[in-house]
Design a protein around this motif. Structure first.
Motif, short mmCIF file in Angstrom:
data_model
loop_
_atom_site.label_atom_id
_atom_site.label_comp_id
_atom_site.label_asym_id
_atom_site.label_seq_id
_atom_site.Cartn_x
_atom_site.Cartn_y
_atom_site.Cartn_z
N HIS A 42 0.82 -1.21 0.00
CA HIS A 42 0.00 0.00 0.00
C HIS A 42 0.85 1.25 0.00
O HIS A 42 1.97 1.25 0.51
CB HIS A 42 -0.87 0.05 1.26
CG HIS A 42 -1.87 -1.04 1.33
ND1 HIS A 42 -2.94 -1.14 0.47
CD2 HIS A 42 -1.97 -2.10 2.18
CE1 HIS A 42 -3.65 -2.21 0.78
NE2 HIS A 42 -3.07 -2.82 1.80
N ASP A 43 0.27 2.34 -0.50
CA ASP A 43 0.86 3.65 -0.25
C ASP A 43 0.54 4.00 1.19
O ASP A 43 -0.43 3.50 1.75
CB ASP A 43 0.26 4.70 -1.19
CG ASP A 43 0.89 4.61 -2.59
OD1 ASP A 43 1.64 3.64 -2.83
OD2 ASP A 43 0.63 5.49 -3.42
N HIS A 97 9.57 1.46 -5.32
CA HIS A 97 9.20 1.91 -3.98
C HIS A 97 9.84 3.28 -3.74
O HIS A 97 11.05 3.43 -3.90
CB HIS A 97 9.72 0.96 -2.91
CG HIS A 97 9.43 -0.48 -3.20
ND1 HIS A 97 8.22 -1.06 -2.92
CD2 HIS A 97 10.19 -1.44 -3.79
CE1 HIS A 97 8.25 -2.32 -3.31
NE2 HIS A 97 9.43 -2.58 -3.85
N GLN A 140 5.10 2.13 -5.51
CA GLN A 140 4.53 2.34 -4.19
C GLN A 140 5.14 3.61 -3.59
O GLN A 140 6.34 3.81 -3.72
CB GLN A 140 4.89 1.14 -3.30
CG GLN A 140 4.49 1.29 -1.85
CD GLN A 140 4.93 0.10 -1.00
OE1 GLN A 140 5.99 -0.48 -1.23
NE2 GLN A 140 4.10 -0.28 -0.04
N SER A 141 4.33 4.44 -2.97
CA SER A 141 4.86 5.67 -2.37
C SER A 141 4.52 5.75 -0.89
O SER A 141 3.38 5.54 -0.50
CB SER A 141 4.29 6.92 -3.05
OG SER A 141 4.44 6.82 -4.44
N VAL A 142 5.52 6.05 -0.11
CA VAL A 142 5.35 6.13 1.34
C VAL A 142 5.92 7.45 1.80
O VAL A 142 6.98 7.87 1.32
CB VAL A 142 6.11 4.96 2.01
CG1 VAL A 142 6.07 5.10 3.52
CG2 VAL A 142 5.52 3.62 1.58
N LEU A 177 0.12 10.19 -4.12
CA LEU A 177 -0.06 8.89 -3.47
C LEU A 177 -1.43 8.31 -3.86
O LEU A 177 -2.37 9.07 -4.11
CB LEU A 177 0.01 9.02 -1.94
CG LEU A 177 1.41 8.91 -1.30
CD1 LEU A 177 2.36 9.95 -1.84
CD2 LEU A 177 1.33 8.99 0.22
N ARG A 178 -1.50 6.98 -3.94
CA ARG A 178 -2.78 6.36 -4.30
C ARG A 178 -3.42 5.70 -3.08
O ARG A 178 -2.84 4.79 -2.50
CB ARG A 178 -2.57 5.31 -5.39
CG ARG A 178 -2.22 5.91 -6.75
CD ARG A 178 -1.63 4.82 -7.62
NE ARG A 178 -0.55 4.14 -6.88
CZ ARG A 178 -0.06 2.97 -7.20
NH1 ARG A 178 -0.53 2.29 -8.21
NH2 ARG A 178 0.94 2.44 -6.49
N PRO A 203 -3.65 6.30 0.05
CA PRO A 203 -2.69 5.98 1.12
C PRO A 203 -3.39 5.60 2.42
O PRO A 203 -4.44 6.14 2.75
CB PRO A 203 -1.94 7.30 1.30
CG PRO A 203 -2.87 8.35 0.80
CD PRO A 203 -3.66 7.72 -0.30
#
Ligand code: ADP
Ligand code: MG
Length: 557
Positions: A44-45, A152, A182-184, A202-203, A205
């Protein structure tokens, strides 16, 4: 011990990553780790919000490393950090956690180092790239494909990055990565600008926020002391000289730290022992029994190992390493002040942990007063007081038991009773420093002041040239570089002229510029480390008060 490792073991990390974490000595995941790791592992984001010092690096590094394919020789993860120091710290952490992952490589990319080798390392297949935004954009200008395989992305300390003016750079970087990544995002605070970024890039999140609940603290006297991380042992030893404790528990973060500090204390003659999750249950019980009955006076423990520990003799809790959250702070200091007695809690705070201190104060609704390290005079007074109180009870009847012997010895040696008493004192005190000059000379340590108040040169004051001090002064904020110009007051320069010129010609935000010191024949200016080269090039032909500025990086050693 499987029971203790349960925390990390239950997280479904890659077995080699788990093995490295265990080898590092972490006993259990912190709150942010516990909550973030499953989310990131699931792909997940995420937006993670937690204070400094809560273990955010491992919270993203462990799951991301678990998802990287070391066989693929291309950049797979990108971590953005606001400053060179933080980028290096994060890269080092990744290396530590990836130690048992053969073929996994990490490259740190930041300004101030040549670009060629960095680009080469990326092309040679480093799977993890840790970068400051400014320098990464420089790389993108040379090769717009460098980030095309990233799966990532982590924005670490996102709020700091925006404060340093990296918004535009971030946009460029986002565009250069596949949209399927993926973005965190991790941040201590979530101002509007960060939410905007999250919304745009972000998608769906997941939010992970480590809440800090209000806690009540019983009547425990609390104090904190500012120290550098590498001066903690000396600070502890110094504090123990003057604190009148019965039994004390010292908290640190890792098993290794329990062993190191316990050994340092034992070497100074304290009855101390380590308590950590590696120590077998029956041995742990023995340690606690010894603390209860006075065979031990100090136990150095991790949070896990000290769980449920209840020893009424404990008068002091020393937080040598910062707890992860206010709850565990409250929990720790609750080890003292039992059964209606007063307790005292001391907290060592390194410069970057000051924010955590504020959180603790807010959550507990109490001020944790700052104390200074005792100086040589205070140490001497404490030593003499201890000696006095150990001898005073003997005086009453020692003359009856040993008076005749004294007469005989003075006669045999042919000395005065004073000379003999002095000799006996020397023997009894075992070489301990007991004059002011000696105590001062003995100082293994640190000037008596908080780090921020130390002058840059204070390190040089110590005769022995304690190297750690010289390395430790904190002239600069994270991510700042000091630059020098040969223009000074005698050229008619004032700080505002320099500021104006740099703002206009350099195109920086006011906050990006740190302290400006104008001296007679030169001036010093603190500028952002990231993008410094570019900035200095921009300022190459700038003139101030009719003279060429010629700003250069300044190295003080
Ligand atoms: P943050 O990024 O939240 O400020 P860091 O990731 O820099 O915090 O971690 C702070 C310190 O805590 C580091 O020295 C790190 O090695 C240590 N640490 C992190 N997680 C753990 C853990 N689970 N157990 C023990 N120490 C930890
Ligand atoms: Mg961090």
């Amino acid at each position: 011990m499987t029971q203790v490792l349960g925390g990390f073991a239950a997280l479904e990390l890659h077995p080699n990553i788990l093995a490295a974490v265990i080898a590092t000595g972490y006993e259990e995941p912190s709150a942010i780790q516990l909550q973030s790791i499953p989310v990131i592992l699931a792909g997940h984001d995420m937006i993670g919000q937690a204070q400094t010092g809560t273990g955010k690096t491992a919270a993203f590094a462990l799951p991301i490393l678990s998802r990287i394919d070391p066989a693929k020789k291309e950049p797979q993860a990108l971590i953005l950090a606001p400053t060179r120091e933080l980028a290096l710290q994060v890269a080092t952490a990744f290396e530590t956690y990836a130690k048992q992952m053969p073929g996994l490589n990490v490259i740190a990319v930041y300004g101030g180092a040549p670009m060629g080798p960095q680009l080469k390392a990326i092309r040679n297949g480093a799977q993890v790239v840790v970068a400051t935004p400014g320098r990464l954009v420089d790389h993108l200008r040379r090769d717009e494909k460098v980030l095309s395989t990233i799966q990532h992305l982590v924005l670490d300390e996102a709020d700091e990055m925006l404060k340093l003016g990296f918004m535009d750079d971030l946009e460029v970087i986002f565009k250069a990565m596949p949209e399927t990544r993926q973005s965190v995002l991790f941040s201590a605070t979530l101002p509007h600008s960060i939410r905007a970024i999250a919304e745009k890039h972000l998608r769906n999140p997941k939010h992970v926020k480590i809440e800090t609940k209000t806690q009540t603290v019983t009547a425990i006297e609390q104090a904190h002391l500012l120290v550098h991380a590498d001066q903690k042992h000396s600070a502890v030893l110094r504090l123990l000289e003057v604190e009148e404790f019965d039994a004390l528990i010292a908290f640190v973060r890792t098993k290794q730290a329990t062993l190191d500090l316990a050994a340092a204390l034992e070497a100074k003659g304290y009855k101390a022992a380590a308590l950590n999750g590696d120590i077998a249950q029956n041995q742990r019980e023995r340690v606690i029994e010894s603390l209860k009955d006075g065979r031990l006076d100090i136990v150095v423990a991790t949070d896990v190992a000290a769980r449920g520990l209840d020893v009424p003799r404990i008068t002091h809790v020393m937080n040598v390493d910062m707890p992860y959250d206010p709850e565990s702070y409250v929990h720790r200091i609750g080890r003292t002040g039992r059964a209606g007695r007063t307790g005292r809690a001391l907290l060592l705070v390194t410069p970057r942990e000051r924010r955590m201190l504020q959180v603790i104060e807010r959550v507990t609704g109490q001020k944790v007063a700052e104390v200074r390290l005792p100086d040589a005079a205070a140490v001497l007074t404490a030593r003499i007081k201890k000696l006095t109180s150990s001898l005073a009870p003997l005086v009453a009847d020692a003359e009856t038991t040993h008076g005749d012997l004294l007469d005989r010895l003075t006669a045999d040696i042919g000395c005065s009773p004073r000379a003999l008493a002095a000799a006996l004192l020397r023997k009894a005190t075992n070489g301990q420093a007991l004059t002011l000059a000696e105590v001062e000379r003995e100082q293994p340590l640190v000037p008596n002041s908080a780090p921020r108040e130390r002058s840059e040169r204070s390190g040089e004051r110590s005769e022995r040239g304690d190297v750690r001090e010289r390395r430790a002064p904190m002239p600069l904020a994270d991510g700042r570089a000091r630059c020098r110009t040969a223009l000074g007051a005698r050229d008619g320069i004032a700080a505002k002229n320099l500021l104006g010129a740099i703002l206009n010609e350099g195109g920086l935000a006011r906050e990006a510029i740190g302290r400006i010191q104008v001296r007679d024949s030169f001036s010093l200016v603190e500028l952002p480390e990231d993008g410094l080269e570019r900035l200095l090039t921009k300022l190459k032909d700038t003139r101030v008060a009719g003279k060429q500025l010629k700003l250069r990086r300044y190295r003080e050693d």
